[in-house]
Design a protein around this motif. Structure first.
Motif: not given
Ligand code: AMP
Ligand code: GLY
Length: 428
Positions: A36-60
Protein backbone atom coordinates in the motif's frame (compact mmCIF):
# COMPACT_ATOMS: atom_id res chain seq x y z
CA UNK A 1 12.39 17.68 0.82
CA UNK A 2 13.57 14.11 0.49
CA UNK A 3 11.86 12.19 3.26
CA UNK A 4 12.43 8.69 4.64
CA UNK A 5 9.50 7.13 6.50
CA UNK A 6 10.36 4.25 8.86
CA UNK A 7 7.80 1.47 9.32
CA UNK A 8 5.51 -0.93 7.50
CA UNK A 9 2.03 -0.83 9.03
CA UNK A 10 -1.32 0.86 8.51
CA UNK A 11 -0.12 3.84 10.53
CA UNK A 12 2.78 4.32 8.12
CA UNK A 13 0.53 3.88 5.08
CA UNK A 14 -1.69 6.68 6.39
CA UNK A 15 1.37 8.87 7.05
CA UNK A 16 2.73 8.16 3.54
CA UNK A 17 -0.67 8.99 2.00
CA UNK A 18 -0.75 12.33 3.82
CA UNK A 19 2.95 13.17 3.30
CA UNK A 20 2.49 12.68 -0.45
CA UNK A 21 0.00 15.56 -0.47
CA UNK A 22 2.65 17.97 0.85
CA UNK A 23 3.91 20.72 -1.47
CA UNK A 24 7.25 20.46 0.38
CA UNK A 25 7.77 16.83 -0.63
CA UNK A 26 10.22 16.13 -3.40
CA UNK A 27 10.69 12.40 -2.89
CA UNK A 28 9.40 9.85 -0.38
CA UNK A 29 11.25 6.69 0.62
CA UNK A 30 9.80 4.11 3.00
CA UNK A 31 11.71 1.42 4.87
CA UNK A 32 10.61 -1.29 4.68
CA UNK A 33 7.12 -0.14 3.61
CA UNK A 34 4.39 -2.43 2.24
CA UNK A 35 2.42 -2.78 -1.03
CA UNK A 36 0.00 0.00 0.00
CA UNK A 37 2.82 2.37 0.93
CA UNK A 38 4.50 1.53 -2.41
CA UNK A 39 1.73 3.49 -4.16
CA UNK A 40 3.10 6.68 -2.57
CA UNK A 41 6.75 5.96 -1.82
CA UNK A 42 9.79 4.13 -3.05
CA UNK A 43 10.11 1.17 -0.67
CA UNK A 44 13.65 0.27 0.33
CA UNK A 45 14.86 -2.91 1.97
CA UNK A 46 16.62 -1.61 5.03
CA UNK A 47 16.95 -3.30 8.40
CA UNK A 48 15.31 -0.60 10.52
CA UNK A 49 16.86 -2.15 13.66
CA UNK A 50 20.27 -1.25 12.26
CA UNK A 51 20.65 2.47 13.02
CA UNK A 52 23.94 2.66 11.12
CA UNK A 53 22.32 1.28 7.96
CA UNK A 54 19.52 3.86 8.18
CA UNK A 55 22.03 6.72 8.64
CA UNK A 56 24.10 5.45 5.67
CA UNK A 57 21.01 5.24 3.46
CA UNK A 58 20.10 8.84 4.32
CA UNK A 59 23.63 10.06 3.56
CA UNK A 60 23.86 8.13 0.28
CA UNK A 61 20.47 9.34 -0.95
CA UNK A 62 20.44 12.93 0.28
CA UNK A 63 17.51 12.31 2.65
CA UNK A 64 16.93 15.52 4.56
CA UNK A 65 14.11 14.50 6.90
CA UNK A 66 13.20 11.23 8.62
CA UNK A 67 9.79 10.33 10.07
CA UNK A 68 9.80 7.37 12.47
CA UNK A 69 6.47 5.49 12.73
CA UNK A 70 6.98 2.78 15.39
CA UNK A 71 8.34 3.06 18.93
CA UNK A 72 11.01 0.35 18.91
CA UNK A 73 13.57 2.22 16.75
CA UNK A 74 13.03 5.34 18.88
CA UNK A 75 13.63 3.49 22.14
CA UNK A 76 16.70 1.97 20.44
CA UNK A 77 18.16 5.41 19.74
CA UNK A 78 17.55 5.85 16.00
CA UNK A 79 16.77 9.56 16.45
CA UNK A 80 19.99 10.04 18.44
CA UNK A 81 22.09 8.49 15.67
CA UNK A 82 20.38 10.53 12.95
CA UNK A 83 20.81 13.76 14.93
CA UNK A 84 24.50 12.93 15.49
CA UNK A 85 24.82 12.59 11.70
CA UNK A 86 23.12 15.96 11.18
CA UNK A 87 19.89 14.50 9.74
CA UNK A 88 16.66 16.08 11.08
CA UNK A 89 14.22 13.51 12.48
CA UNK A 90 10.61 13.66 13.64
CA UNK A 91 10.68 11.46 16.74
CA UNK A 92 12.20 11.60 20.22
CA UNK A 93 15.69 10.60 21.37
CA UNK A 94 16.08 7.35 23.32
CA UNK A 95 16.07 9.26 26.59
CA UNK A 96 12.83 11.08 25.73
CA UNK A 97 11.33 7.83 24.37
CA UNK A 98 11.51 6.48 27.94
CA UNK A 99 8.05 8.01 28.26
CA UNK A 100 6.90 4.88 26.43
CA UNK A 101 9.94 2.63 26.96
CA UNK A 102 9.70 2.59 30.75
CA UNK A 103 6.39 2.75 32.58
CA UNK A 104 8.31 3.34 35.83
CA UNK A 105 10.08 6.36 34.31
CA UNK A 106 6.73 7.91 33.38
CA UNK A 107 5.18 7.18 36.77
CA UNK A 108 8.13 8.82 38.55
CA UNK A 109 7.82 11.86 36.28
CA UNK A 110 4.10 12.07 37.11
CA UNK A 111 4.90 11.90 40.84
CA UNK A 112 7.59 14.59 40.58
CA UNK A 113 5.40 17.01 38.58
CA UNK A 114 1.99 16.38 40.16
CA UNK A 115 0.52 14.82 36.98
CA UNK A 116 -2.71 12.91 37.76
CA UNK A 117 -2.29 9.16 37.21
CA UNK A 118 -3.08 5.88 39.01
CA UNK A 119 -1.32 5.41 42.38
CA UNK A 120 1.61 3.00 41.89
CA UNK A 121 4.69 1.23 43.18
CA UNK A 122 7.73 -0.25 41.34
CA UNK A 123 9.40 -3.57 42.19
CA UNK A 124 12.52 -5.39 40.97
CA UNK A 125 11.62 -8.79 42.49
CA UNK A 126 8.56 -10.99 43.02
CA UNK A 127 8.77 -11.25 46.82
CA UNK A 128 8.46 -7.53 47.47
CA UNK A 129 5.84 -7.18 44.72
CA UNK A 130 3.69 -9.89 46.35
CA UNK A 131 4.06 -8.42 49.85
CA UNK A 132 2.73 -5.16 48.43
CA UNK A 133 -0.12 -6.96 46.63
CA UNK A 134 -1.20 -8.62 49.90
CA UNK A 135 -1.40 -5.16 51.45
CA UNK A 136 -3.33 -3.35 48.70
CA UNK A 137 -5.60 -6.20 47.52
CA UNK A 138 -7.51 -6.46 44.23
CA UNK A 139 -8.62 -5.35 41.68
CA UNK A 140 -5.18 -4.19 40.69
CA UNK A 141 -3.13 -3.61 37.53
CA UNK A 142 0.26 -5.30 36.96
CA UNK A 143 2.55 -4.04 34.18
CA UNK A 144 5.93 -5.09 32.86
CA UNK A 145 8.10 -1.96 32.95
CA UNK A 146 9.39 -2.04 29.36
CA UNK A 147 8.07 -2.48 25.82
CA UNK A 148 6.10 -5.72 25.68
CA UNK A 149 4.23 -5.32 22.38
CA UNK A 150 0.97 -4.54 24.16
CA UNK A 151 1.06 -7.81 26.15
CA UNK A 152 2.63 -6.59 29.38
CA UNK A 153 -0.53 -5.39 31.17
CA UNK A 154 -2.79 -7.54 33.39
CA UNK A 155 -5.91 -6.32 35.11
CA UNK A 156 -6.11 -8.77 38.02
CA UNK A 157 -9.43 -9.33 39.77
CA UNK A 158 -8.06 -11.90 42.25
CA UNK A 159 -4.85 -12.26 44.25
CA UNK A 160 -4.01 -15.46 42.35
CA UNK A 161 -4.22 -13.61 39.01
CA UNK A 162 -2.09 -10.81 40.38
CA UNK A 163 0.57 -13.22 41.70
CA UNK A 164 0.58 -15.09 38.37
CA UNK A 165 1.10 -11.82 36.48
CA UNK A 166 4.04 -10.93 38.73
CA UNK A 167 5.55 -14.40 38.23
CA UNK A 168 5.03 -14.14 34.44
CA UNK A 169 6.79 -10.83 34.38
CA UNK A 170 9.87 -12.08 36.24
CA UNK A 171 9.88 -15.41 34.35
CA UNK A 172 11.56 -13.70 31.41
CA UNK A 173 8.70 -14.01 28.88
CA UNK A 174 8.95 -10.26 28.23
CA UNK A 175 12.77 -10.30 28.15
CA UNK A 176 14.38 -7.17 29.59
CA UNK A 177 10.98 -5.46 29.58
CA UNK A 178 10.00 -7.62 32.57
CA UNK A 179 13.03 -6.88 34.76
CA UNK A 180 10.80 -4.61 36.82
CA UNK A 181 7.05 -4.48 37.47
CA UNK A 182 4.82 -1.51 38.06
CA UNK A 183 1.75 -2.23 40.19
CA UNK A 184 -0.99 0.35 40.01
CA UNK A 185 -4.49 1.23 41.05
CA UNK A 186 -7.32 0.32 38.64
CA UNK A 187 -8.81 3.49 37.18
CA UNK A 188 -12.48 3.67 36.25
CA UNK A 189 -14.03 5.85 33.58
CA UNK A 190 -13.97 6.27 29.81
CA UNK A 191 -10.71 5.90 27.91
CA UNK A 192 -9.61 8.34 25.22
CA UNK A 193 -6.49 8.90 23.15
CA UNK A 194 -5.09 12.40 22.88
CA UNK A 195 -2.24 13.43 20.56
CA UNK A 196 0.10 16.42 20.63
CA UNK A 197 2.88 17.50 18.30
CA UNK A 198 5.80 18.60 20.46
CA UNK A 199 8.90 20.66 19.69
CA UNK A 200 10.56 20.28 23.07
CA UNK A 201 8.87 23.36 24.59
CA UNK A 202 5.46 23.73 22.98
CA UNK A 203 2.74 21.12 22.56
CA UNK A 204 0.19 21.58 19.81
CA UNK A 205 -3.01 19.53 20.33
CA UNK A 206 -3.21 17.11 17.41
CA UNK A 207 -6.53 15.37 17.65
CA UNK A 208 -8.45 12.89 19.74
CA UNK A 209 -9.62 9.33 19.11
CA UNK A 210 -11.02 6.26 20.77
CA UNK A 211 -10.00 2.75 19.85
CA UNK A 212 -11.29 -0.75 20.44
CA UNK A 213 -8.54 -2.90 21.93
CA UNK A 214 -10.44 -6.18 22.43
CA UNK A 215 -10.75 -8.61 19.54
CA UNK A 216 -14.44 -9.41 20.09
CA UNK A 217 -17.68 -7.54 19.62
CA UNK A 218 -18.97 -5.73 22.70
CA UNK A 219 -15.31 -5.13 23.67
CA UNK A 220 -14.76 -8.72 24.78
CA UNK A 221 -11.96 -11.27 24.37
CA UNK A 222 -8.18 -10.85 24.31
CA UNK A 223 -6.43 -7.52 23.84
CA UNK A 224 -5.08 -6.59 20.41
CA UNK A 225 -3.14 -3.68 18.95
CA UNK A 226 -6.57 -2.19 18.15
CA UNK A 227 -9.48 -3.47 16.02
CA UNK A 228 -10.78 -0.06 15.00
CA UNK A 229 -10.91 3.59 16.02
CA UNK A 230 -12.79 6.80 15.44
CA UNK A 231 -12.08 10.49 15.76
CA UNK A 232 -12.92 12.83 17.39
CA UNK A 233 -13.53 11.25 20.82
CA UNK A 234 -16.84 12.72 22.06
CA UNK A 235 -15.58 12.70 25.67
CA UNK A 236 -12.73 15.07 24.74
CA UNK A 237 -14.63 18.37 24.84
CA UNK A 238 -12.68 21.64 24.41
CA UNK A 239 -12.81 22.06 28.22
CA UNK A 240 -11.42 18.56 28.76
CA UNK A 241 -8.65 19.17 26.21
CA UNK A 242 -7.67 22.34 28.00
CA UNK A 243 -7.53 20.51 31.37
CA UNK A 244 -5.41 17.74 29.85
CA UNK A 245 -3.03 20.30 28.36
CA UNK A 246 -2.63 22.15 31.66
CA UNK A 247 -2.62 19.19 34.06
CA UNK A 248 -0.85 16.49 32.03
CA UNK A 249 0.87 17.52 28.78
CA UNK A 250 2.48 20.84 29.73
CA UNK A 251 4.00 19.58 33.01
CA UNK A 252 5.34 16.56 31.10
CA UNK A 253 7.11 18.73 28.52
CA UNK A 254 8.49 20.92 31.30
CA UNK A 255 9.72 17.85 33.19
CA UNK A 256 11.41 16.40 30.12
CA UNK A 257 13.08 19.70 29.33
CA UNK A 258 14.33 19.99 32.92
CA UNK A 259 15.78 16.48 32.69
CA UNK A 260 17.73 17.56 29.61
CA UNK A 261 15.60 15.29 27.41
CA UNK A 262 13.22 17.64 25.57
CA UNK A 263 10.47 15.71 23.78
CA UNK A 264 10.25 16.21 20.02
CA UNK A 265 7.75 14.24 17.99
CA UNK A 266 4.19 13.13 18.64
CA UNK A 267 3.16 12.43 22.20
CA UNK A 268 0.18 10.10 22.52
CA UNK A 269 -1.50 10.23 25.91
CA UNK A 270 -3.72 7.27 26.81
CA UNK A 271 -6.21 8.85 29.22
CA UNK A 272 -8.90 7.70 31.61
CA UNK A 273 -11.60 10.32 32.07
CA UNK A 274 -12.62 9.62 35.66
CA UNK A 275 -15.15 11.30 37.97
CA UNK A 276 -12.19 13.24 39.41
CA UNK A 277 -11.01 14.42 36.00
CA UNK A 278 -8.53 13.19 33.40
CA UNK A 279 -5.78 10.80 34.49
CA UNK A 280 -2.83 9.54 32.49
CA UNK A 281 -2.85 5.77 31.88
CA UNK A 282 0.27 5.74 29.75
CA UNK A 283 2.28 7.62 27.17
CA UNK A 284 3.31 6.47 23.72
CA UNK A 285 5.98 8.34 21.79
CA UNK A 286 4.47 7.82 18.32
CA UNK A 287 1.10 7.86 16.61
CA UNK A 288 -1.44 5.24 17.57
CA UNK A 289 -2.17 2.45 15.13
CA UNK A 290 -5.02 2.55 13.97
CA UNK A 291 -5.69 6.00 15.54
CA UNK A 292 -3.29 7.67 13.09
CA UNK A 293 -5.41 6.47 10.17
CA UNK A 294 -8.49 8.37 11.35
CA UNK A 295 -6.48 11.48 12.26
CA UNK A 296 -4.90 11.64 8.80
CA UNK A 297 -8.29 11.56 7.08
CA UNK A 298 -9.45 14.53 9.17
CA UNK A 299 -6.26 16.62 9.00
CA UNK A 300 -6.67 19.61 6.68
CA UNK A 301 -3.17 21.08 7.03
CA UNK A 302 0.14 19.99 5.59
CA UNK A 303 1.57 17.18 7.75
CA UNK A 304 5.13 17.66 6.58
CA UNK A 305 5.23 21.39 7.48
CA UNK A 306 3.83 20.56 10.90
CA UNK A 307 6.41 17.83 11.49
CA UNK A 308 9.15 20.16 10.28
CA UNK A 309 7.78 22.86 12.60
CA UNK A 310 8.14 20.43 15.53
CA UNK A 311 11.75 19.62 14.64
CA UNK A 312 12.60 23.32 14.10
CA UNK A 313 11.05 24.45 17.41
CA UNK A 314 8.36 26.49 15.65
CA UNK A 315 5.12 25.03 17.03
CA UNK A 316 4.33 28.14 19.13
CA UNK A 317 3.68 29.91 15.81
CA UNK A 318 1.65 27.13 14.17
CA UNK A 319 -1.92 25.90 14.27
CA UNK A 320 -3.82 22.86 13.00
CA UNK A 321 -7.17 22.65 11.21
CA UNK A 322 -9.37 19.57 11.17
CA UNK A 323 -12.32 18.55 9.08
CA UNK A 324 -15.61 18.85 10.97
CA UNK A 325 -16.37 15.35 9.71
CA UNK A 326 -15.86 12.27 11.83
CA UNK A 327 -13.56 9.48 10.69
CA UNK A 328 -13.77 5.80 11.54
CA UNK A 329 -11.51 2.89 10.70
CA UNK A 330 -12.28 -0.82 10.83
CA UNK A 331 -9.38 -3.25 11.06
CA UNK A 332 -9.65 -6.36 8.88
CA UNK A 333 -7.51 -9.05 10.50
CA UNK A 334 -6.41 -12.52 9.44
CA UNK A 335 -8.25 -15.35 11.18
CA UNK A 336 -6.28 -16.43 14.23
CA UNK A 337 -5.34 -12.89 15.28
CA UNK A 338 -4.31 -11.94 18.00
CA UNK A 339 -2.96 -15.48 18.41
CA UNK A 340 -1.25 -16.94 15.36
CA UNK A 341 -2.78 -15.39 12.23
CA UNK A 342 -2.97 -17.37 8.99
CA UNK A 343 -0.70 -15.78 6.42
CA UNK A 344 -0.73 -15.99 2.63
CA UNK A 345 -4.47 -15.91 1.83
CA UNK A 346 -5.41 -13.88 -1.27
CA UNK A 347 -7.30 -10.57 -0.88
CA UNK A 348 -9.34 -9.42 -3.88
CA UNK A 349 -11.21 -6.21 -4.60
CA UNK A 350 -9.48 -3.91 -2.13
CA UNK A 351 -8.58 -1.36 -4.84
CA UNK A 352 -12.09 -1.28 -6.24
CA UNK A 353 -13.60 -0.99 -2.75
CA UNK A 354 -12.13 2.48 -2.29
CA UNK A 355 -14.72 5.24 -2.75
CA UNK A 356 -15.18 8.98 -2.21
CA UNK A 357 -14.14 9.63 1.41
CA UNK A 358 -12.92 6.05 1.90
CA UNK A 359 -9.25 5.05 2.10
CA UNK A 360 -8.02 1.51 2.53
CA UNK A 361 -4.69 1.46 4.30
CA UNK A 362 -2.48 -1.61 4.20
CA UNK A 363 -1.32 -2.85 7.60
CA UNK A 364 -0.02 -6.36 6.93
CA UNK A 365 0.00 -7.20 3.23
CA UNK A 366 2.48 -8.56 0.71
CA UNK A 367 2.50 -9.21 -3.02
CA UNK A 368 2.88 -12.83 -4.09
CA UNK A 369 2.85 -13.81 -7.76
CA UNK A 370 1.18 -10.48 -8.53
CA UNK A 371 -1.62 -11.01 -6.00
CA UNK A 372 -2.23 -9.18 -2.73
CA UNK A 373 -1.94 -11.56 0.23
CA UNK A 374 -2.30 -11.33 4.01
CA UNK A 375 1.06 -11.02 5.69
CA UNK A 376 0.31 -10.27 9.32
CA UNK A 377 -2.36 -10.14 12.03
CA UNK A 378 -3.92 -6.80 11.23
CA UNK A 379 -4.08 -6.65 7.45
CA UNK A 380 -6.25 -3.78 6.13
CA UNK A 381 -7.65 -0.63 7.73
CA UNK A 382 -10.84 0.43 5.99
CA UNK A 383 -11.14 4.11 6.87
CA UNK A 384 -13.98 6.51 6.05
CA UNK A 385 -15.08 10.10 6.63
CA UNK A 386 -18.71 11.02 7.31
CA UNK A 387 -20.72 13.90 8.72
CA UNK A 388 -21.31 11.69 11.79
CA UNK A 389 -19.58 8.63 13.22
CA UNK A 390 -22.64 6.65 12.11
CA UNK A 391 -22.23 7.79 8.49
CA UNK A 392 -18.48 7.09 8.54
CA UNK A 393 -19.21 3.65 9.96
CA UNK A 394 -21.76 2.87 7.22
CA UNK A 395 -19.30 3.89 4.50
CA UNK A 396 -16.49 1.80 6.00
CA UNK A 397 -18.66 -1.34 6.28
CA UNK A 398 -20.02 -0.79 2.73
CA UNK A 399 -16.42 -0.81 1.47
CA UNK A 400 -15.67 -3.95 3.51
CA UNK A 401 -18.64 -5.60 1.80
CA UNK A 402 -16.86 -5.09 -1.54
CA UNK A 403 -13.64 -6.78 -0.40
CA UNK A 404 -13.37 -10.47 -1.20
CA UNK A 405 -11.27 -12.06 1.52
CA UNK A 406 -12.90 -15.09 3.15
CA UNK A 407 -9.92 -15.70 5.43
CA UNK A 408 -10.27 -12.28 7.06
CA UNK A 409 -12.55 -11.00 9.80
CA UNK A 410 -13.47 -7.72 11.44
CA UNK A 411 -15.56 -6.49 14.34
CA UNK A 412 -19.00 -5.30 13.20
CA UNK A 413 -19.51 -2.83 16.06
CA UNK A 414 -16.66 -0.33 15.71
CA UNK A 415 -17.72 3.05 17.06
CA UNK A 416 -20.65 1.65 19.06
CA UNK A 417 -20.28 4.01 21.99
CA UNK A 418 -20.26 7.16 19.81
CA UNK A 419 -23.02 5.74 17.58
CA UNK A 420 -25.25 5.09 20.60
CA UNK A 421 -24.67 8.68 21.69
CA UNK A 422 -25.55 9.94 18.21
CA UNK A 423 -28.71 7.83 18.16
CA UNK A 424 -29.75 9.21 21.55
CA UNK A 425 -28.83 12.73 20.44
CA UNK A 426 -26.72 13.19 23.57
CA UNK A 427 -23.32 14.56 24.31
CA UNK A 428 -21.09 12.88 26.91
P1 AMP B 1 -1.22 0.15 28.43
O1 AMP B 1 -0.36 -0.86 27.73
O2 AMP B 1 -0.57 0.78 29.63
O3 AMP B 1 -1.90 1.08 27.48
O4 AMP B 1 -2.47 -0.66 28.98
C1 AMP B 1 -3.31 -1.33 28.11
C2 AMP B 1 -4.73 -1.11 28.53
O5 AMP B 1 -4.91 -1.59 29.86
C3 AMP B 1 -5.15 0.35 28.58
O6 AMP B 1 -5.54 0.84 27.35
C4 AMP B 1 -6.29 0.29 29.56
O7 AMP B 1 -7.46 -0.20 28.92
C5 AMP B 1 -5.85 -0.77 30.54
N1 AMP B 1 -5.19 -0.16 31.70
C6 AMP B 1 -3.89 0.04 31.89
N2 AMP B 1 -3.65 0.62 33.09
C7 AMP B 1 -4.85 0.79 33.67
C8 AMP B 1 -5.28 1.32 34.95
N3 AMP B 1 -4.41 1.77 35.85
N4 AMP B 1 -6.58 1.32 35.20
C9 AMP B 1 -7.49 0.84 34.30
N5 AMP B 1 -7.14 0.32 33.11
C10 AMP B 1 -5.85 0.28 32.79
N1 GLY C 1 -3.91 1.47 19.16
C1 GLY C 1 -3.08 1.52 20.30
C2 GLY C 1 -1.68 1.86 20.06
O1 GLY C 1 -1.25 2.22 18.98
O2 GLY C 1 -0.90 1.78 21.01
Amino acid sequence: MKVLLIGSGGREHALAWKLTASPLLERLYAAPGNPGIAKHAECVELDIRDNGAVVDFCRDNGVDFVVVGPEAPLVAGLADDLIAAGIPVFGPTAEAAQLEGSKGFTKDLCAAYGIPTAAYARFGDATHAKDYLRKVGTPIVIKADGLAAGKGVTIAMTEDEAFAAVDDCFSGIFGDAGAEVVIEELLEGEEASFFCLCDGKTALPFGTAQDHKRVGEGDTGPNTGGMGAYSPAPVMSPEMISRVMGEIIEPTLKGMEEKGAPFIGVLYAGLMITDEGPKLIEYNVRFGDPECQVLMLRLKDDLLSLMKGAVDGQLAHMSVRWSDDAALTVVMAAKGYPGTPEKGSVIRGSEAATAEGVEIFHAGTALKDGELVANGGRVLNVTALGSTVTEARDKAYDAIGRIDWPEGFCRRDIGWRAIEREAAGTKP
